[in-house]
Design an enzyme around this catalytic site. Structure first.
Site, PDB file in Angstrom:
ATOM      1  N   HIS A  28      92.627  57.114  76.299  1.00 20.11           N
ATOM      2  CA  HIS A  28      92.131  56.580  77.567  1.00 20.11           C
ATOM      3  C   HIS A  28      92.757  57.243  78.784  1.00 20.11           C
ATOM      4  O   HIS A  28      92.461  56.847  79.908  1.00 20.11           O
ATOM      5  CB  HIS A  28      92.380  55.074  77.611  1.00 20.11           C
ATOM      6  CG  HIS A  28      91.771  54.352  76.456  1.00 20.11           C
ATOM      7  ND1 HIS A  28      92.503  53.936  75.359  1.00 20.11           N
ATOM      8  CD2 HIS A  28      90.481  53.998  76.193  1.00 20.11           C
ATOM      9  CE1 HIS A  28      91.703  53.350  74.492  1.00 20.11           C
ATOM     10  NE2 HIS A  28      90.476  53.368  74.966  1.00 20.11           N
ATOM     11  N   ARG A  55      88.715  50.126  83.249  1.00 20.23           N
ATOM     12  CA  ARG A  55      89.781  49.726  82.335  1.00 20.23           C
ATOM     13  C   ARG A  55      91.153  50.204  82.813  1.00 20.23           C
ATOM     14  O   ARG A  55      92.173  49.669  82.392  1.00 20.23           O
ATOM     15  CB  ARG A  55      89.487  50.225  80.925  1.00 20.23           C
ATOM     16  CG  ARG A  55      88.245  49.567  80.335  1.00 20.23           C
ATOM     17  CD  ARG A  55      88.313  49.490  78.826  1.00 20.23           C
ATOM     18  NE  ARG A  55      87.891  50.728  78.190  1.00 20.23           N
ATOM     19  CZ  ARG A  55      87.892  50.910  76.874  1.00 20.23           C
ATOM     20  NH1 ARG A  55      88.296  49.961  76.059  1.00 20.23           N
ATOM     21  NH2 ARG A  55      87.482  52.049  76.361  1.00 20.23           N
ATOM     22  N   ASP A 221      80.898  47.469  69.584  1.00 20.52           N
ATOM     23  CA  ASP A 221      82.344  47.333  69.713  1.00 20.52           C
ATOM     24  C   ASP A 221      82.653  46.288  70.779  1.00 20.52           C
ATOM     25  O   ASP A 221      82.279  46.438  71.944  1.00 20.52           O
ATOM     26  CB  ASP A 221      82.944  48.682  70.115  1.00 20.52           C
ATOM     27  CG  ASP A 221      84.465  48.680  70.093  1.00 20.52           C
ATOM     28  OD1 ASP A 221      85.073  47.597  70.018  1.00 20.52           O
ATOM     29  OD2 ASP A 221      85.059  49.774  70.170  1.00 20.52           O
ATOM     30  N   GLU A 247      82.070  44.758  65.748  1.00 21.30           N
ATOM     31  CA  GLU A 247      83.445  45.252  65.584  1.00 21.30           C
ATOM     32  C   GLU A 247      84.437  44.578  66.539  1.00 21.30           C
ATOM     33  O   GLU A 247      84.157  44.406  67.721  1.00 21.30           O
ATOM     34  CB  GLU A 247      83.462  46.763  65.817  1.00 21.30           C
ATOM     35  CG  GLU A 247      84.841  47.400  65.705  1.00 21.30           C
ATOM     36  CD  GLU A 247      84.767  48.918  65.772  1.00 21.30           C
ATOM     37  OE1 GLU A 247      85.662  49.521  66.391  1.00 21.30           O
ATOM     38  OE2 GLU A 247      83.809  49.493  65.212  1.00 21.30           O
ATOM     39  N   GLU A 274      91.596  48.042  64.237  1.00 21.43           N
ATOM     40  CA  GLU A 274      92.061  49.107  65.136  1.00 21.43           C
ATOM     41  C   GLU A 274      93.408  48.782  65.771  1.00 21.43           C
ATOM     42  O   GLU A 274      94.263  49.653  65.921  1.00 21.43           O
ATOM     43  CB  GLU A 274      90.994  49.312  66.212  1.00 21.43           C
ATOM     44  CG  GLU A 274      91.379  50.177  67.375  1.00 21.43           C
ATOM     45  CD  GLU A 274      90.271  50.219  68.415  1.00 21.43           C
ATOM     46  OE1 GLU A 274      90.574  50.538  69.574  1.00 21.43           O
ATOM     47  OE2 GLU A 274      89.104  49.936  68.072  1.00 21.43           O
ATOM     48  N   ASP A 297      94.072  52.537  62.782  1.00 25.26           N
ATOM     49  CA  ASP A 297      94.265  53.786  63.518  1.00 25.26           C
ATOM     50  C   ASP A 297      95.539  54.422  62.995  1.00 25.26           C
ATOM     51  O   ASP A 297      96.629  53.857  63.115  1.00 25.26           O
ATOM     52  CB  ASP A 297      94.378  53.518  65.022  1.00 25.26           C
ATOM     53  CG  ASP A 297      94.356  54.809  65.838  1.00 25.26           C
ATOM     54  OD1 ASP A 297      95.175  55.705  65.552  1.00 25.26           O
ATOM     55  OD2 ASP A 297      93.533  54.924  66.768  1.00 25.26           O
ATOM     56  N   HIS A 324      89.905  54.264  62.792  1.00 26.60           N
ATOM     57  CA  HIS A 324      89.547  54.370  64.201  1.00 26.60           C
ATOM     58  C   HIS A 324      89.928  55.759  64.704  1.00 26.60           C
ATOM     59  O   HIS A 324      91.087  56.153  64.656  1.00 26.60           O
ATOM     60  CB  HIS A 324      90.293  53.302  64.999  1.00 26.60           C
ATOM     61  CG  HIS A 324      90.163  53.442  66.476  1.00 26.60           C
ATOM     62  ND1 HIS A 324      91.211  53.832  67.285  1.00 26.60           N
ATOM     63  CD2 HIS A 324      89.113  53.253  67.310  1.00 26.60           C
ATOM     64  CE1 HIS A 324      90.820  53.867  68.547  1.00 26.60           C
ATOM     65  NE2 HIS A 324      89.542  53.528  68.590  1.00 26.60           N
ATOM     66  N   GLU A 344      84.669  57.788  62.076  1.00 26.73           N
ATOM     67  CA  GLU A 344      84.258  57.664  63.473  1.00 26.73           C
ATOM     68  C   GLU A 344      84.571  58.931  64.258  1.00 26.73           C
ATOM     69  O   GLU A 344      85.620  59.554  64.070  1.00 26.73           O
ATOM     70  CB  GLU A 344      84.986  56.489  64.133  1.00 26.73           C
ATOM     71  CG  GLU A 344      84.688  56.341  65.617  1.00 26.73           C
ATOM     72  CD  GLU A 344      85.470  55.226  66.283  1.00 26.73           C
ATOM     73  OE1 GLU A 344      84.943  54.637  67.243  1.00 26.73           O
ATOM     74  OE2 GLU A 344      86.610  54.937  65.844  1.00 26.73           O
TER      75      GLU A 344
END
Length: 439
Positions: A28, A55, A221, A247, A274, A297, A324, A344
């Site tokens: 992110h 976010r 998600d 999810e 995740e 993850d 993830h 993914e």
């Protein structure tokens, strides 16, 4: 009788903060305007209106990326990236380094246990385990390079010749056009936005279903942002949309909630994992049999070493493991395990309409899917097969700058002589307070 060849030991460990945005293991930490941070996405903080637009407003990218190098006594260097920034570097050297220097890098189980158990009093989940994960991945990279083999050959070899991927992003038609077998979209509105938000969510998903046709797999998600009753309600409202799975609907701590939503919708698929950590965290998720897929993850739950344990546990319950994101770290795991049907791909382009490396420009040769899949040949390089980009190395800030404590101490605060002061409970106080204490 032939003797066993001596194996290199760990000579040193170095860590770096990755400066700027767009490089490394913090997904992110990207430029403004990127779909991952600046499109409507329901989050645990969406209940407050001022944190809905981006976010980054509530700090999803606050830690940033970091990079670890582990050098062996023969000069071989293994490395890995993850999220954690300066606090991660601090933990690497102030705590975990003591278990690594001089150790045999093949002892991955032993080293994980030492780091995990030594940090249990402040860790168990979250950042400390994520730091252990990156150290563990660097160890596996080192082992592969010393042995001259890809990591997947060290953890069981390939169980399949190719990995099929679905795409998480904002544009399902683009994912379909790029050859991915399915698309996953983030839910935009949270329960606190009421009936109007629920209606908008259903309309949003209906629009996406119409854009790709009735048969292209579409997943949703929910990023830990819903509750049991809302999940049951929205799943019911979308029954005609053929959602492949829902999810991470609930908080990671609401493991019992999955039993309730599965009981309400036994024929629908629900997934999570995740943001869960270690085999202990996954044990209840797996034993409950309320999840159709678990999604750890590898850069967060404890690294490759712990992911293999979780996968073995899930295999005993016939629960698929679909990691993830995590790019090449996940690819090596998925191709080597029997209960990993696909993987993914997290769209890293700003608009989500093209395939770019998951870790940005950090590496020169990160494998990326073509027409929605990767093959074993794409992974056939020593370790994780990654080469650090010289241009990206200039962004690496050595953690020595963070860990060097100034030798000159602060001056002592000025004090006045407290004549006539008496001690109260072993402490000196000024005259007025002493007099009151006597009285």
């Amino acid at each position: 009788m032939a003797s066993v060849k001596a194996f290199p030991t760990i000579k040193s460990i170095r860590s770096f903060v990755i400066g700027g945005v767009g490089s490394g293991g913090d997904y992110h930490n990207v430029k403004g305007g990127h779909w991952l941070i600046d499109s409507p996405i329901s989050t645990p903080c969406s209940r407050w209106e001022k944190y809905r637009a981006s976010r980054t407003s509530w700090g999803i990218n606050v830690l940033g990326s970091f990079f670890v190098e582990i050098e062996a006594s023969d000069g071989t260097v293994g490395f890995a990236t993850g999220f954690g920034g300066p606090p991660a570097c601090w933990l690497v050297h102030q705590h975990f380094e003591r278990f690594l220097i001089g150790a045999d890098p093949r002892n991955t189980n032993h080293l994980f246990e030492q780091m995990y158990r030594a940090s249990m009093f402040y860790g168990r989940k979250g950042l400390p385990v994520a730091v252990i994960s990156v150290i563990d991945l660097a160890l596996w990279d080192l082992l592969g390079k010393i042995r001259g083999e890809p990591v997947y050959k060290l953890i069981g070899g390939n169980t399949k010749d190719r990995i099929d991927l679905y795409c998480t992003g904002p544009d399902p038609p683009a994912a379909k056009e790029m050859g991915f077998w399915g698309a996953k979209v983030p839910l935009p509105y949270c329960p606190e936005e009421g009936h109007v938000g629920l209606k908008k969510n259903v309309e949003f998903l209906r629009k996406h279903r119409e854009s790709v046709g009735p048969d292209f797999p579409l997943m949703v998600d929910c990023y830990m942002s819903l509750n049991v009753s809302y999940t049951i309600e929205i799943a019911k409202a979308c029954e005609d949309l053929n959602i492949n799975w829902w999810e991470e609907c609930l908080s990671p701590d609401d493991t019992d909630g999955f039993e309730q939503i599965k009981r309400a919708h036994p024929t629908l698929k629900f997934t999570t994992g995740e943001h869960e950590y270690s085999r202990y965290g996954f044990r209840k998720l797996i034993e409950g049999r309320n999840l159709d897929i678990i999604q750890p993850d590898v850069m967060w739950l404890g690294g490759m070493t712990e992911l293999l344990r979780v996968a073995a546990m899930a295999a005993a319950y016939d629960i698929p493991v679909v990691p993830h994101a995590s790019g090449p770290y996940s690819y090596h795991f998925v191709i080597s395990q029997p209960n990993t049907p696909f993987q993914e791909y997290l769209a890293n382009s700003p608009d989500g309409k093209s395939v770019l490396p998951v870790f940005g420009d950090l590496f020169l040769d990160e494998p990326i899917p073509t027409n929605g899949f990767l093959t074993a040949a794409d992974l056939d390089k020593p370790g994780f097969g990654l080469t650090l980009n010289p241009a990206a190395r200039a962004k690496l800030i050595p953690s020595t700058y963070l860990l060097t404590i100034p030798t000159n101490s602060l001056p002592a605060p000025a004090t006045e002589e407290r004549k006539g002061a008496n001690g109260v409970n072993g402490h000196h106080v000024d005259g007025d307070l002493a007099a009151k204490a006597k009285a």
